[in-house]
Write an enzyme that holds these catalytic residues in place. Sequence first.
Site, PDB file in Angstrom:
ATOM      1  N   ASP A 172       0.871  -1.177   0.000  1.00  0.00           N
ATOM      2  CA  ASP A 172       0.000   0.000   0.000  1.00  0.00           C
ATOM      3  C   ASP A 172       0.903   1.220   0.000  1.00  0.00           C
ATOM      4  O   ASP A 172       0.962   1.977   0.968  1.00  0.00           O
ATOM      5  CB  ASP A 172      -0.930  -0.001   1.208  1.00  0.00           C
ATOM      6  CG  ASP A 172      -1.947   1.142   1.171  1.00  0.00           C
ATOM      7  OD1 ASP A 172      -1.946   1.913   0.190  1.00  0.00           O
ATOM      8  OD2 ASP A 172      -2.742   1.274   2.124  1.00  0.00           O
ATOM      9  N   ALA A 173       1.622   1.395  -1.102  1.00  0.00           N
ATOM     10  CA  ALA A 173       2.665   2.420  -1.174  1.00  0.00           C
ATOM     11  C   ALA A 173       2.128   3.799  -1.514  1.00  0.00           C
ATOM     12  O   ALA A 173       2.823   4.617  -2.119  1.00  0.00           O
ATOM     13  CB  ALA A 173       3.719   2.000  -2.192  1.00  0.00           C
TER      14      ALA A 173
END
Length: 266
Positions: free
Chosen positions: A191-192
């Site tokens: 979940d960058a």
Amino acid sequence: MAELSTVQPPESVFDGVVVPAAVETVARGRPLRPVWQNALGGLTYEISDVNARFFVKFAPSDSGLPLRQEAERLAWASEYTPVPRVVGTGEDESGFWMISEALPGRSAVDAIWRKNPEKAVKAIAYGLRQLHEALPVDGCPFDWGVEHRLAISPRDLSEADEIHRDIPIDVAWARATDPPPVDRLVVCHGDACSPNTLLDDDGEWSGHVDMAALGTADRWADLAVASWALNWNYGDGWEPLFFATYGIESDPGRIAYYRLLWDLGP
């Protein structure tokens, strides 16, 4: 990682949010500040101590939030890269909670960095490259590859970005089940998006948070989403700087594929 089992006081209300009894117990009378409440009812609080700061995350039992999964991944990743160190977890009929030490720095979407997006974008790209270089693929017990994600996908585009929302689901699924070859296998953040990178006061990368999806995958699974999120948080035009700072040429085909896979969820 200590498992906490406690006799809990009644719930109280703090800043308009009901504080779970488990969180009150974990705080043990120390100053408590609500930080975040997500759409599924997950809560995050900051606990201030004389010598340190901690965060406690709470996932209600019926929320479906993968907080236990995040605790496991943080415990593994903390050996290699700056992420919150988990110091305790607990569970009762109300839900699951995790206590972690605070990292130095502020979210890349803090007001100070929204006013200086160039610094933020460089730090996000640099930090993601450091994460990909530091975490060992061979020793990673977690998977975030295409097959795993397709197997648990809800196959739903109803809340997707507008570029995907009107694609017939059978068409989208056909595209998703025909992935491009892996460019480079790394341990991805999962979940960058911009808020999950922390910057110190000088605008340098200081760590990552919110890593419930961490696992091995093509690095483009992170790169496609991290670059996309810049548009949501800082406006258009920052992707070239992101890719230049990371040290890679933009790959439109892989970007399109992994953005669609992201929108198909999870």
